[in-house]
Write a protein that holds these residues in place. Sequence first.
Motif, PDB file in Angstrom:
ATOM      1  N   GLU A 436      12.420 -37.293  43.753  1.00 45.36           N
ATOM      2  CA  GLU A 436      11.260 -36.724  44.443  1.00 45.36           C
ATOM      3  C   GLU A 436      11.536 -37.605  46.156  1.00 45.36           C
ATOM      4  OE1 GLU A 436       6.543 -37.794  44.834  1.00 45.36           O
ATOM      5  OE2 GLU A 436       7.946 -38.171  42.970  1.00 45.36           O
ATOM      6  N   LEU A 437      12.873 -38.695  46.043  1.00 38.29           N
ATOM      7  CA  LEU A 437      12.647 -39.585  46.797  1.00 38.29           C
ATOM      8  C   LEU A 437      14.465 -38.961  47.590  1.00 38.29           C
ATOM      9  CD1 LEU A 437      13.090 -42.205  48.418  1.00 38.29           C
ATOM     10  CD2 LEU A 437      15.213 -43.387  47.200  1.00 38.29           C
ATOM     11  N   ILE A 455      23.118 -35.495  45.861  1.00 39.54           N
ATOM     12  CA  ILE A 455      22.187 -36.602  44.985  1.00 39.54           C
ATOM     13  C   ILE A 455      23.193 -37.718  44.143  1.00 39.54           C
ATOM     14  CG2 ILE A 455      22.771 -35.273  42.734  1.00 39.54           C
ATOM     15  CD1 ILE A 455      19.413 -36.855  43.616  1.00 39.54           C
ATOM     16  N   LEU A 456      24.878 -37.508  43.986  1.00 39.06           N
ATOM     17  CA  LEU A 456      25.040 -38.670  43.465  1.00 39.06           C
ATOM     18  C   LEU A 456      25.385 -39.195  44.251  1.00 39.06           C
ATOM     19  CD1 LEU A 456      27.868 -36.635  41.508  1.00 39.06           C
ATOM     20  CD2 LEU A 456      26.197 -37.808  40.347  1.00 39.06           C
ATOM     21  N   GLU A 457      25.605 -38.703  45.567  1.00 39.53           N
ATOM     22  CA  GLU A 457      25.680 -39.889  47.090  1.00 39.53           C
ATOM     23  C   GLU A 457      24.343 -40.794  46.976  1.00 39.53           C
ATOM     24  OE1 GLU A 457      27.863 -40.373  51.034  1.00 39.53           O
ATOM     25  OE2 GLU A 457      27.634 -38.672  50.202  1.00 39.53           O
ATOM     26  N   LEU A 458      23.384 -40.339  47.130  1.00 34.88           N
ATOM     27  CA  LEU A 458      22.224 -40.907  47.301  1.00 34.88           C
ATOM     28  C   LEU A 458      22.153 -41.486  46.186  1.00 34.88           C
ATOM     29  CD1 LEU A 458      19.470 -40.682  48.731  1.00 34.88           C
ATOM     30  CD2 LEU A 458      18.928 -39.125  47.066  1.00 34.88           C
ATOM     31  N   SER A 459      21.892 -41.483  45.082  1.00 36.92           N
ATOM     32  CA  SER A 459      22.287 -42.580  44.181  1.00 36.92           C
ATOM     33  C   SER A 459      22.845 -44.028  43.711  1.00 36.92           C
ATOM     34  CB  SER A 459      21.996 -41.878  42.463  1.00 36.92           C
ATOM     35  OG  SER A 459      22.199 -43.030  41.796  1.00 36.92           O
ATOM     36  N   SER A 460      23.347 -43.092  44.856  1.00 30.87           N
ATOM     37  CA  SER A 460      25.509 -44.253  44.986  1.00 30.87           C
ATOM     38  C   SER A 460      24.206 -45.297  45.543  1.00 30.87           C
ATOM     39  CB  SER A 460      26.669 -44.087  45.771  1.00 30.87           C
ATOM     40  OG  SER A 460      27.215 -44.497  45.695  1.00 30.87           O
ATOM     41  N   LYS A 472      14.676 -51.364  43.787  1.00 30.24           N
ATOM     42  CA  LYS A 472      15.173 -51.427  42.038  1.00 30.24           C
ATOM     43  C   LYS A 472      14.920 -50.254  41.603  1.00 30.24           C
ATOM     44  CE  LYS A 472      12.753 -54.127  37.912  1.00 30.24           C
ATOM     45  NZ  LYS A 472      11.478 -54.378  37.206  1.00 30.24           N
ATOM     46  N   LEU A 473      16.410 -50.204  40.977  1.00 30.53           N
ATOM     47  CA  LEU A 473      17.005 -48.743  40.245  1.00 30.53           C
ATOM     48  C   LEU A 473      16.913 -48.922  38.997  1.00 30.53           C
ATOM     49  CD1 LEU A 473      17.572 -46.070  41.449  1.00 30.53           C
ATOM     50  CD2 LEU A 473      20.003 -46.829  41.094  1.00 30.53           C
ATOM     51  N   GLY A 474      15.925 -48.034  38.047  1.00 30.04           N
ATOM     52  CA  GLY A 474      15.568 -48.162  37.110  1.00 30.04           C
ATOM     53  C   GLY A 474      16.940 -47.227  36.008  1.00 30.04           C
ATOM     54  N   GLN A 475      17.729 -47.444  35.264  1.00 35.62           N
ATOM     55  CA  GLN A 475      18.171 -46.300  34.046  1.00 35.62           C
ATOM     56  C   GLN A 475      17.870 -45.417  33.153  1.00 35.62           C
ATOM     57  OE1 GLN A 475      21.315 -48.470  34.003  1.00 35.62           O
ATOM     58  NE2 GLN A 475      21.310 -49.689  35.094  1.00 35.62           N
ATOM     59  N   SER A 476      18.187 -44.695  33.677  1.00 32.88           N
ATOM     60  CA  SER A 476      18.890 -43.072  33.060  1.00 32.88           C
ATOM     61  C   SER A 476      20.222 -41.822  32.493  1.00 32.88           C
ATOM     62  CB  SER A 476      17.508 -42.205  33.879  1.00 32.88           C
ATOM     63  OG  SER A 476      17.357 -41.309  32.896  1.00 32.88           O
ATOM     64  N   ARG A 477      19.622 -41.159  32.189  1.00 33.13           N
ATOM     65  CA  ARG A 477      20.888 -40.955  32.220  1.00 33.13           C
ATOM     66  C   ARG A 477      21.623 -39.992  33.072  1.00 33.13           C
ATOM     67  NH1 ARG A 477      21.116 -39.152  25.480  1.00 33.13           N
ATOM     68  NH2 ARG A 477      21.217 -40.796  24.840  1.00 33.13           N
ATOM     69  N   GLU A 478      20.245 -39.226  33.553  1.00 34.88           N
ATOM     70  CA  GLU A 478      20.438 -38.384  35.042  1.00 34.88           C
ATOM     71  C   GLU A 478      20.531 -39.203  36.358  1.00 34.88           C
ATOM     72  OE1 GLU A 478      18.619 -34.657  34.582  1.00 34.88           O
ATOM     73  OE2 GLU A 478      19.410 -34.750  32.935  1.00 34.88           O
ATOM     74  N   ASP A 479      20.895 -39.290  36.898  1.00 38.69           N
ATOM     75  CA  ASP A 479      20.244 -40.015  38.461  1.00 38.69           C
ATOM     76  C   ASP A 479      19.002 -39.283  39.090  1.00 38.69           C
ATOM     77  OD1 ASP A 479      22.853 -40.885  38.016  1.00 38.69           O
ATOM     78  OD2 ASP A 479      24.175 -39.794  39.551  1.00 38.69           O
ATOM     79  N   LYS A 480      19.428 -38.640  39.185  1.00 38.46           N
ATOM     80  CA  LYS A 480      17.869 -37.783  39.413  1.00 38.46           C
ATOM     81  C   LYS A 480      16.138 -38.280  38.998  1.00 38.46           C
ATOM     82  CE  LYS A 480      17.753 -32.950  37.021  1.00 38.46           C
ATOM     83  NZ  LYS A 480      17.630 -31.838  37.747  1.00 38.46           N
ATOM     84  N   LEU A 481      16.874 -38.529  37.386  1.00 40.28           N
ATOM     85  CA  LEU A 481      15.702 -39.820  37.310  1.00 40.28           C
ATOM     86  C   LEU A 481      15.375 -40.548  36.996  1.00 40.28           C
ATOM     87  CD1 LEU A 481      15.546 -36.847  33.284  1.00 40.28           C
ATOM     88  CD2 LEU A 481      14.280 -36.808  35.257  1.00 40.28           C
TER      89      LEU A 481
END
Length: 508
Positions: A436-437, A455-460, A472-481
């Motif tokens: 969503e971000l 999306i991968l670079e955004l997550s990084s 604050k970044l949570g944990q998940s198997r998929e970056d977008k979740l």
Amino acid sequence: MPSLIGNSSSALYGELDLIGSNKDKEKKSIKGEKIYEIQSKGNSTTQKRRLRSQTTRDSPISSPSKPCSPTKWKLPRRCISGSPNSSGISKESNDKLSRFSKSLQKRLSDTFLPKYSEQMNAVKEVLHVSTTPSVVVCREEEQKRVLELCKGCIEQEKAGSVYVCGCPGTGKSLSMEKVKQLLVGWAEEILEKYQPRKKISVALSPLQHLQNLFSQKKQSSGEKMMLIIVDELDYLITKDRSVLHDLFMLTTYPFSRCLLIGIANAIDLADRFLPRLQPLNCKPMVVTFRAYSKDQILKILQERLMALPYNAFQPQALELCARKVAAASGDMRKALCVCRSAIEMLEVELRDPTCNMNLVLVEKTLCGQQTAPPTEFSAKQEIDTVRVDHMAIALTKTFKSPVVDIIQSLPQHQQIILCSAVKLFRRGKKDTTVGELNRFYSDICKSVLIPQVGILELSSMCRGLSDQGLLKLGQSREDKLKRVTLQVDEADIIFALQGIRFFQNCLQ
């Protein structure tokens, strides 16, 4: 006509011919000094042709205070040595000049003129942290408690200890220095400053040397007591806490005659690090220095500035400083730093008058109202002192959040991510997902025609912001979740980026 002029005319023309012939010689011998003797007996024509130098010489007093021509100033000074009243006139003029210069210096010393570097340096020196004031105000109660305890120990000839604690900048060290001066003055023959005459053995530390000194019955200074002041006691905290414990245990030795005053910031240091002192009945008396209030900070600033014969600050500026510092931390050192920074702002304004308009805009923004333009006299009067706008800018620089500096130093795409988070969380959400971000991030990039990242670079980049404590970044198997939460105040992000027009449009 010849019968009217007679001998006077021939004498006059004869003197004038003599002037023409000797003109070059007189210029070389005496520059500009011409003395003529013209005798006229009731002849009006001859009186009109008389030179001004003769009129000046014939006057009873040659006064240089009303000159008719530039040479009139020179003639009395050059001829004054030949007149009988010359010394009196010169002394009188010198006295008047000295009195005028003294009165002028007094008026200038009583007026604050920021263009004079001597006065600016004097204000800075008065407001410097290292400058010790003659009177320590607003700490009379704490000083009285420590002084009474020390006096009681001296009168009873027993050891004692005091632990002085409080927040930084609350006057602990300054007050204890004042207590030491009062105590030494009260018991000059009883107290002595410890200075070992003999070289201490390398195998013994200063603390061990004191322990040996107080363990012996006969001492070289057995009839006198010793005052020990240990500042910054926090640095003596070790893993086994032995140094602190042994230091306060000096008062329990059988022949101890020391007064120990420890100073630190931690309020509960004695309870946390010295628990064994309570059973031994040698726990120090705790004196707490609370943070300064607004009235106390204002009083201390006024007390320091009273040493100057002029007013360098507007009262409203000092009150603004006192209110802000008291609400933030109550640190007096911070208040002195802000005032010195405000003086520097005044110096910048005097060097560059064009920045005056920016300061006026800042003042209007802080006041939140439109004021009438100042008159020429009031503007001239206000520029000679530190105003509210100077103090406001100094406060902003001093209390600027470190988060603002971190945000301003980020790359552009990470700043866009923070802007997207601010717009997203304005809807009342406490957290969101990276997907969503990314949607809000893409909308901003498309609106300003900036190529967006994947999306991968955004997550990084979100992970990098999380490492800096902004997200604050949570944990998940998929970056977008992965869940994203904003860790800083939205106002800090807006304040950091409000000066850039691009981000002003993004945050609208």
